[in-house]
Design an enzyme around this catalytic site. Structure first.
Site, PDB file in Angstrom:
ATOM      1  N   CYS A  94     -12.842 -12.951  -0.393  1.00  0.00           N
ATOM      2  CA  CYS A  94     -12.165 -13.425  -1.589  1.00  0.00           C
ATOM      3  C   CYS A  94     -13.029 -14.384  -2.391  1.00  0.00           C
ATOM      4  O   CYS A  94     -14.153 -14.709  -2.018  1.00  0.00           O
ATOM      5  CB  CYS A  94     -10.857 -14.113  -1.225  1.00  0.00           C
ATOM      6  SG  CYS A  94     -11.026 -15.363   0.043  1.00  0.00           S
ATOM      7  N   GLY A 110     -12.941  -9.560  -4.674  1.00  0.00           N
ATOM      8  CA  GLY A 110     -11.685  -9.088  -4.090  1.00  0.00           C
ATOM      9  C   GLY A 110     -10.827  -8.410  -5.125  1.00  0.00           C
ATOM     10  O   GLY A 110     -10.573  -8.978  -6.182  1.00  0.00           O
ATOM     11  N   ASN A 157     -11.460 -19.234   0.828  1.00  0.00           N
ATOM     12  CA  ASN A 157     -12.419 -18.147   0.965  1.00  0.00           C
ATOM     13  C   ASN A 157     -13.116 -18.305   2.305  1.00  0.00           C
ATOM     14  O   ASN A 157     -13.703 -19.351   2.572  1.00  0.00           O
ATOM     15  CB  ASN A 157     -13.444 -18.214  -0.183  1.00  0.00           C
ATOM     16  CG  ASN A 157     -14.629 -17.290   0.045  1.00  0.00           C
ATOM     17  OD1 ASN A 157     -14.507 -16.245   0.679  1.00  0.00           O
ATOM     18  ND2 ASN A 157     -15.786 -17.675  -0.463  1.00  0.00           N
ATOM     19  N   GLY A 158     -13.061 -17.292   3.165  1.00  0.00           N
ATOM     20  CA  GLY A 158     -13.747 -17.368   4.443  1.00  0.00           C
ATOM     21  C   GLY A 158     -12.879 -16.923   5.605  1.00  0.00           C
ATOM     22  O   GLY A 158     -11.860 -16.262   5.419  1.00  0.00           O
ATOM     23  N   TYR A 213     -25.655  -8.865  -1.508  1.00  0.00           N
ATOM     24  CA  TYR A 213     -24.599  -7.939  -1.928  1.00  0.00           C
ATOM     25  C   TYR A 213     -23.470  -8.555  -2.734  1.00  0.00           C
ATOM     26  O   TYR A 213     -23.097  -8.054  -3.781  1.00  0.00           O
ATOM     27  CB  TYR A 213     -24.021  -7.251  -0.683  1.00  0.00           C
ATOM     28  CG  TYR A 213     -22.969  -6.206  -0.983  1.00  0.00           C
ATOM     29  CD1 TYR A 213     -23.329  -4.901  -1.285  1.00  0.00           C
ATOM     30  CD2 TYR A 213     -21.609  -6.523  -0.965  1.00  0.00           C
ATOM     31  CE1 TYR A 213     -22.366  -3.945  -1.566  1.00  0.00           C
ATOM     32  CE2 TYR A 213     -20.645  -5.575  -1.246  1.00  0.00           C
ATOM     33  CZ  TYR A 213     -21.028  -4.283  -1.543  1.00  0.00           C
ATOM     34  OH  TYR A 213     -20.080  -3.342  -1.830  1.00  0.00           O
TER      35      TYR A 213
END
Length: 474
Positions: free
Chosen positions: A15, A41, A114-115, A257
């Site tokens: 996310c 996301g 996030n994570g 990426y």
């Protein structure tokens, strides 16, 4: 079970988060910030704003599908946090869509994250034994329960809570009285601070969102730091206890990426890092060919670097159809093949009769690489030499990256020669770990990148056994 075309053998990040404090257009700016982070996301999104009380709107889908002008207008306020989600830990579903809004007798609190927390299950068991009831299966909810368990000033409650948490995270916490941002002590997940011309402070997973809203980048939140914005002032502290220390281990896949090429992650431009990867990839693994092509989109920068270093012309040999992202297909072999053809097309006039170097960012299960090589050869390429701008992914990630279980990672069970034969390429090579470090950090011996998915050397404890973590967290 249905499968998205975009999910076929790809990697996904969990996310992205965006927050702002001190601007009357907070919801609208957060909408634009989340739109800039949409690549992180596409399953769900939400915005929570401060206006006397905390108000929230969230849903499943893209940012543009969930919010319109009326919904943004209804979220008027001078502070907001927002989230775009791709589910890893906890899975999907509306109950796991963030931000989370906690309502207590002592006030309201919104959290987004996030994570991945590697000790989330351990903490959930402890909290449930002490009476907590969880409303979702997301590990993000753990922090809200921990904060409520502690007493004292809110900043102290946050710091004490974060001392219990292990793993990768960038948290945003919104109260009526302020906005708090926190980053894991390993620095695995990125989080940056910016400032609007109005003086309002903004936080984002990537700096590309600052450009969209007109904010100026100030600095990154440091590993192990908690930053508070209140009354127009920015203050910070570090939450580690005497047994913990901070380190800098940003996820290498952010550069390879996930992040947009126009983002700067810890002072390094993503496009430039990828381009250097391409140049080093040529130095390590040259190919005798006529054209260099990249697999859209995250491999294009590396492809230009490989072309410049080799002197081989760079061409647009593959074209991506941008309108298949929300298409669903049944996972039969025939329809999977059609899915790849819907998403990517080979440019016959560019590749026919040519020896092609195909640059890609990674190989996960190997099926997509095999199909792209097939597409190029069907379009008339006489040779296809595959070069990968990351080391071979041999191990699963437990820090918020949706790589497969170890059994599904093709490089875990095949060496380079076997994988070359499987994808039917004329040659195959990956950039080395030292080459990647040199491209990103200008130091082949640096220790400031998380390379766990390549090396199997994890930054944190896994808490569960490797076998259990490999199954349960995927």
């Amino acid at each position: 079970m249905k499968m998205k075309i975009t999910d076929l053998a790809e990697i996904h990040e969990e996310c992205g988060v965006f927050g702002i404090y001190g601007d009357p257009n907070a919801a609208r700016l957060t909408y634009y910030g989340l739109h800039a982070l949409q690549h992180r996301g596409q399953e769900a999104a939400g915005i929570l704003v401060k206006r006397n009380h905390l108000h929230i709107h969230k849903g499943e889908g893209l940012v543009t599908e969930i919010f319109d002008a009326d919904k943004i207008e209804a979220l008027s306020g001078d502070a907001a946090i927002g989230h775009v989600r791709y589910s890893t830990a906890g899975g999907g579903g509306i109950l796991n869509v963030q931000p989370f809004l906690f309502k207590t007798l002592s006030g309201e609190m919104g959290i987004c994250h996030n994570g991945n927390l590697v000790n989330a299950n351990v903490l959930k068991r402890e909290l449930e034994d002490r009476g907590s009831i969880f409303n979702s299966s997301s590990d993000t909810e753990v922090l809200g329960h921990l904060i409520k368990r502690h007493h004292g000033r809110f900043i102290d409650r946050v710091c004490k809570s974060l001392q219990h948490i292990d793993g990768a995270f960038a948290f945003l916490i919104l109260l009526d009285s302020g906005l708090y941002a926190a980053r894991d002590r390993y620095g695995l997940r990125p989080l940056s601070i910016g400032q609007m011309p109005s003086g309002a402070y903004v936080f984002s997973s990537e700096t590309c969102a600052f450009d969209i809203v007109g904010a100026k980048y100030i600095r990154d939140v440091k590993p192990g730091e908690v930053v508070r914005v209140r009354n127009g002032e920015l203050k910070s502290c570090f939450y580690m206890n005497e047994y913990q220390e901070a380190s800098d281990n940003i996820c290498a896949m952010e550069y390879i990426y996930f992040s947009r090429p126009d983002s700067d992650i810890e002072g390094v431009n993503v496009h430039s890092a990828r381009k250097r990867c391409g140049k080093i990839l040529f130095e390590e693994s040259p190919a005798d060919a006529d054209v260099v092509i990249g697999v859209p989109d995250s491999s294009l920068s590396a492809a230009t670097g490989y072309a410049e270093a080799s002197g081989i012309p760079y061409e647009m040999g593959l074209v991506k159809n941008k309108y298949v992202g929300r298409t669903f297909i049944q996972p039969t072999q025939e329809l999977r093949e059609m899915g790849v053809r819907m998403k990517l097309s080979a440019v016959r006039s560019i590749v026919a009769g040519k020896r092609v170097v195909m640059i890609d960012d990674s190989i996960v299960r190997g099926t997509t690489s095999r199909r792209i090589v097939s597409l190029l050869k069907e379009a008339g390429a006489t040779e296809v030499h595959v070069r990968i701008a990351s080391p071979a992914i041999k191990y699963p990630c437990f820090y918020g990256v949706d790589t497969s279980t170890v059994e599904e990672l093709i490089s875990h069970r095949m060496n380079v020669g076997e994988l070359r034969d499987y994808i039917k390429a004329d040659s195959l090579a990956f950039i080395s770990e030292k080459g990647l470090k040199k491209a990103v950090r200008d130091n082949a011996e640096c220790d400031s990148l998380c390379m766990s998915c390549f090396s199997g050397n994890y930054v944190t404890k896994l808490y569960d056994s490797y076998k259990a973590a490999n199954k349960d967290r995927k």
